[in-house]
Write an enzyme that holds these catalytic residues in place. Structure first.
Site, PDB file in Angstrom:
ATOM      1  N   ASN A   1       0.852  -1.194   0.000  1.00 29.04           N
ATOM      2  CA  ASN A   1       0.000   0.000   0.000  1.00 29.04           C
ATOM      3  C   ASN A   1       0.880   1.233   0.000  1.00 29.04           C
ATOM      4  O   ASN A   1       1.329   1.713   1.040  1.00 29.04           O
ATOM      5  CB  ASN A   1      -0.928  -0.007   1.217  1.00 29.04           C
ATOM      6  CG  ASN A   1      -1.970  -1.100   1.114  1.00 29.04           C
ATOM      7  OD1 ASN A   1      -2.962  -0.957   0.400  1.00 29.04           O
ATOM      8  ND2 ASN A   1      -1.727  -2.217   1.791  1.00 29.04           N
ATOM      9  N   GLU A   2       1.117   1.737  -1.196  1.00 30.72           N
ATOM     10  CA  GLU A   2       2.019   2.868  -1.385  1.00 30.72           C
ATOM     11  C   GLU A   2       1.320   4.176  -1.022  1.00 30.72           C
ATOM     12  O   GLU A   2       0.101   4.205  -0.835  1.00 30.72           O
ATOM     13  CB  GLU A   2       2.479   2.904  -2.851  1.00 30.72           C
ATOM     14  CG  GLU A   2       3.276   1.685  -3.293  1.00 30.72           C
ATOM     15  CD  GLU A   2       4.728   1.680  -2.790  1.00 30.72           C
ATOM     16  OE1 GLU A   2       5.029   2.327  -1.761  1.00 30.72           O
ATOM     17  OE2 GLU A   2       5.552   0.988  -3.432  1.00 30.72           O
ATOM     18  N   PRO A   3       2.103   5.265  -0.905  1.00 30.90           N
ATOM     19  CA  PRO A   3       1.493   6.577  -0.665  1.00 30.90           C
ATOM     20  C   PRO A   3       0.319   6.819  -1.614  1.00 30.90           C
ATOM     21  O   PRO A   3       0.398   6.511  -2.803  1.00 30.90           O
ATOM     22  CB  PRO A   3       2.655   7.541  -0.935  1.00 30.90           C
ATOM     23  CG  PRO A   3       3.863   6.752  -0.521  1.00 30.90           C
ATOM     24  CD  PRO A   3       3.568   5.336  -0.931  1.00 30.90           C
TER      25      PRO A   3
END
Ligand code: GLP
Length: 244
Positions: free
Chosen positions: A145-147
């Protein structure tokens, strides 16, 4: 909690998982584990293997869901999370392979949404994850879950951050060989676990741990969402905790 070193911390986490497995065995119910890859949890898995081999801990009642997998990715590839989990844990314990779930990196693009919904449903039908273990990436990602990830996000296809791909370059022999996408459980999926344990070791993780624990809650650093949960524990070594 801050531990003297990663080994002692990892043994502590492994023993908590073992206690859960045993208490579920006593009531004849499955233990549902959310597992992570990366360097961080390796010693946890090593201790679980030791408990199996030396103390007879059985994994027959254990059902696992891994956080993520690169996309596209063949399960037989050296860099796949399937290979990682087999080598570090599954090949050395008595888990039933039908109880192992890892996002499928071989799906056709159009089949991914249905696969992801099914992944969520399987977890839900079992009553949710008992424990989710997490590492943290330098972008503040948990799972992949990236920025920009939403706090209620579910399992889905995501695009990897450039920094994440650079950090993975070593495993792939260069950044250009690192897949640009991954399938990951969402922040919302992780949040539903009854217990969340985020582990981080070394000075390299100190600044992202400071942001995750003390920073403003924001999608810019997805791990900050963990501040909103009352069943999260950060397990750190002293260098990773050094900026707190
Ligand atoms: C990858 C994984 C994450 C992991 C992160 C940190 O991006 N998808 O689940 O937390 O790497 O890796 P490491 O533990 O090797 O520092």
């Amino acid at each position: 909690s801050v531990f003297e070193n990663p080994k002692i911390a990892s043994i502590n986490v492994a023993h908590r998982i073992a206690e859960l497995i045993k208490s579920k065995q006593a009531s004849n119910t499955p233990a549902v584990l959310g597992l992570a890859t990366g360097v961080t949890p390796i010693a946890v898995y090593a201790e679980l293997v030791r408990l199996h081999k030396e103390e007879g801990l059985s994994f027959k009642n254990v059902i696992t869901f891994n956080l993520d997998e690169y996309y596209p990715m063949a399960p037989t590839a050296a860099q796949s999370y399937v290979t990682f989990m087999n080598e570090n844990l599954f090949n050395h314990i008595d888990i039933d392979k039908k109880n192992v779930h890892i996002p499928d990196g071989t799906l056709a693009l159009e089949d991914i949404p249905a696969f992801c919904l099914e992944y969520e449903k399987k977890i839900g039908d079992l009553g949710g994850l008992d424990i989710q273990i997490l590492g943290i990436g330098r972008t503040g990602h948990i799972g992949f879950n990236e920025p920009g990830s939403a706090p209620n996000s579910g399992t889905r296809l995501v695009t990897l951050d450039d920094l994440t791909r650079r950090d993975a370059a070593r495993d792939f022999g260069g950044k250009t060989f690192v897949p640009t996408k991954a399938i990951t459980m969402g922040i919302g999926t992780i949040f539903k676990a009854r217990e969340i344990i985020l582990m981080a070791w070394s000075r390299k993780k100190a600044s992202i741990i400071k942001k995750a624990v003390e920073g403003e809650i924001s999608g810019d650093v997805p791990a900050t969402y963990l501040q909103l949960s009352d069943h999260v524990e950060f397990i750190l070594d002293a260098p990773a905790a050094s900026e707190l």
